[in-house]
Design a protein around this motif. Structure first.
Motif, short mmCIF file in Angstrom:
data_model
loop_
_atom_site.label_atom_id
_atom_site.label_comp_id
_atom_site.label_asym_id
_atom_site.label_seq_id
_atom_site.Cartn_x
_atom_site.Cartn_y
_atom_site.Cartn_z
N PRO A 92 2.70 -4.29 -7.53
CA PRO A 92 2.73 -3.00 -6.82
C PRO A 92 1.71 -2.94 -5.68
O PRO A 92 1.98 -2.34 -4.62
CB PRO A 92 2.39 -1.99 -7.91
CG PRO A 92 2.79 -2.66 -9.19
CD PRO A 92 2.49 -4.11 -8.98
N THR A 93 0.56 -3.57 -5.87
CA THR A 93 -0.46 -3.56 -4.82
C THR A 93 0.05 -4.24 -3.56
O THR A 93 -0.08 -3.71 -2.45
CB THR A 93 -1.75 -4.26 -5.31
OG1 THR A 93 -2.31 -3.51 -6.40
CG2 THR A 93 -2.78 -4.34 -4.20
N LEU A 94 0.66 -5.41 -3.72
CA LEU A 94 1.13 -6.14 -2.55
C LEU A 94 2.37 -5.51 -1.94
O LEU A 94 2.56 -5.54 -0.72
CB LEU A 94 1.40 -7.61 -2.93
CG LEU A 94 0.13 -8.43 -3.18
CD1 LEU A 94 0.47 -9.82 -3.69
CD2 LEU A 94 -0.70 -8.54 -1.90
N ALA A 225 -4.06 -0.23 -0.43
CA ALA A 225 -3.10 -0.37 -1.53
C ALA A 225 -3.80 -0.67 -2.85
O ALA A 225 -3.43 -0.14 -3.90
CB ALA A 225 -2.10 -1.48 -1.20
N GLY A 226 -4.84 -1.51 -2.80
CA GLY A 226 -5.58 -1.82 -4.02
C GLY A 226 -6.24 -0.59 -4.61
O GLY A 226 -6.20 -0.38 -5.82
N ALA A 227 -6.84 0.25 -3.76
CA ALA A 227 -7.48 1.47 -4.24
C ALA A 227 -6.45 2.44 -4.81
O ALA A 227 -6.67 3.06 -5.87
CB ALA A 227 -8.25 2.14 -3.10
N ALA A 232 -3.78 4.90 -9.67
CA ALA A 232 -2.50 5.26 -10.30
C ALA A 232 -2.24 4.54 -11.61
O ALA A 232 -1.39 4.98 -12.39
CB ALA A 232 -1.36 4.97 -9.33
N THR A 233 -2.95 3.45 -11.88
CA THR A 233 -2.66 2.64 -13.06
C THR A 233 -2.65 3.42 -14.38
O THR A 233 -1.73 3.26 -15.19
CB THR A 233 -3.64 1.46 -13.14
OG1 THR A 233 -3.40 0.57 -12.04
CG2 THR A 233 -3.46 0.68 -14.44
N MET A 237 0.66 3.48 -16.74
CA MET A 237 0.61 2.92 -18.10
C MET A 237 0.99 3.97 -19.13
O MET A 237 1.71 3.68 -20.10
CB MET A 237 -0.79 2.39 -18.38
CG MET A 237 -1.14 1.13 -17.61
SD MET A 237 -0.13 -0.28 -18.09
CE MET A 237 -0.71 -0.55 -19.77
N SER A 238 0.53 5.20 -18.95
CA SER A 238 0.89 6.28 -19.88
C SER A 238 2.39 6.52 -19.88
O SER A 238 3.00 6.74 -20.94
CB SER A 238 0.15 7.56 -19.51
OG SER A 238 -1.25 7.41 -19.65
N ALA A 239 3.01 6.46 -18.69
CA ALA A 239 4.45 6.67 -18.59
C ALA A 239 5.21 5.56 -19.29
O ALA A 239 6.23 5.80 -19.95
CB ALA A 239 4.86 6.79 -17.13
N LEU A 240 4.75 4.33 -19.14
CA LEU A 240 5.43 3.19 -19.77
C LEU A 240 5.26 3.20 -21.28
O LEU A 240 6.20 2.89 -22.03
CB LEU A 240 4.91 1.88 -19.18
CG LEU A 240 5.34 1.55 -17.75
CD1 LEU A 240 4.60 0.32 -17.24
CD2 LEU A 240 6.85 1.32 -17.68
N LEU A 241 4.06 3.51 -21.71
CA LEU A 241 3.78 3.49 -23.15
C LEU A 241 4.46 4.64 -23.88
O LEU A 241 4.87 4.51 -25.03
CB LEU A 241 2.27 3.53 -23.40
CG LEU A 241 1.50 2.26 -23.06
CD1 LEU A 241 0.01 2.51 -23.13
CD2 LEU A 241 1.89 1.11 -23.99
#
Length: 244
Positions: A92-94, A225-227, A232-233, A237-241
């Motif tokens: 996603p960053t790239l 993008a990295g920031a 957002a991580t 992750m909460s959405a996926l889990l």
């Protein structure tokens, strides 16, 4: 006689000679090369899934303790989604950096409407070094030695044992801090390789002479993008889990 070069040979050329490959390929060939990059990276990434899902299944196997087994069962689907998304979705960053690069470069280059597509393709071709990362992660995933009782986290993080950033300098036996892992995932030899490909692509579009902004724009895009993905991580992750 015209000899047609296969997309995979062009992909190899893109990794070692991005400027020459971009000049040699035109129009639909550039689009096909970008599609080859996406397909190859996703395909190699998917190859780690059997090993990861097998480790996850072993880690979440029945323990005979009802409460713990219920907790493991609730975790299974969420962790499976995390693993699959991590392996099939390009960084996603790239991806965000490529999008920001186009937004930053288009006004400077002032390209004609019919050449704007070329800028987008150049941005996508800059993701080619991800294939090298996926191959390294694939090899390490199957060679990694795990204990008899691996944790669910080990199944998720198996490919991340392949590092090319600041974590190479981490010599402490303790686990590295989360902030260092986040930086390593976003700023490493692979992402700098992507920056180099973008810079050479911009130079090609801008007449062939390397200028400071050809390097500055990709670096700025990667930093922003990295920031953004770092922030957002937790939500992703909460959405996926989902809810345990």
């Amino acid at each position: 006689m015209h000899i047609r070069v296969s997309p995979f040979k062009r992909l190899g050329g893109l990794l070692v000679d991005p400027a020459g490959t971009a000049k040699a390929a035109h129009g639909s060939e550039l689009g096909g090369l970008a599609l080859t990059v996406f397909t190859a990276v996703a395909a190699v990434g998917a190859c780690t899934l059997p090993r990861q899902l097998s480790v996850l299944d072993h880690a979440l196997s029945a323990t005979g303790q009802p409460a713990l087994d219920m907790h493991y069962q609730a975790m299974r689907s969420g962790l499976t989604r995390v693993i699959i998304a991590d392996r099939l979705v390009l960084s996603p960053t790239l991806l965000l950096a490529a999008f920001l690069l186009v937004l930053a470069s288009e006004p400077i280059l002032a390209l004609a409407r019919d050449r704007r597509k070329t800028l987008w393709v150049v941005a996508l071709l800059g993701l080619a070094p991800l294939l090298v990362q996926q191959v390294g992660e694939l090899i390490l995933t199957y060679l990694a030695s795990l204990g008899p009782n691996p944790s669910p986290g080990e199944a998720v993080n198996l490919p991340q044992r392949f590092v090319t950033g600041p974590l190479l300098l981490w010599k402490d036996e303790a686990s590295p801090p989360a902030w260092l892992e986040a930086i390593d995932a976003r700023f490493n030899l692979i992402t700098l390789w992507c920056v180099a490909v973008w810079s050479l692509g911009l130079r090609t579009l801008d007449g062939g002479k390397l200028r400071p902004w050809h390097v500055g724009a990709p670096l700025m895009s990667l930093g922003i993008a990295g920031a953004a993905t770092w922030v957002a991580t937790p939500w992703v992750m909460s959405a996926l889990l989902g809810r345990p």
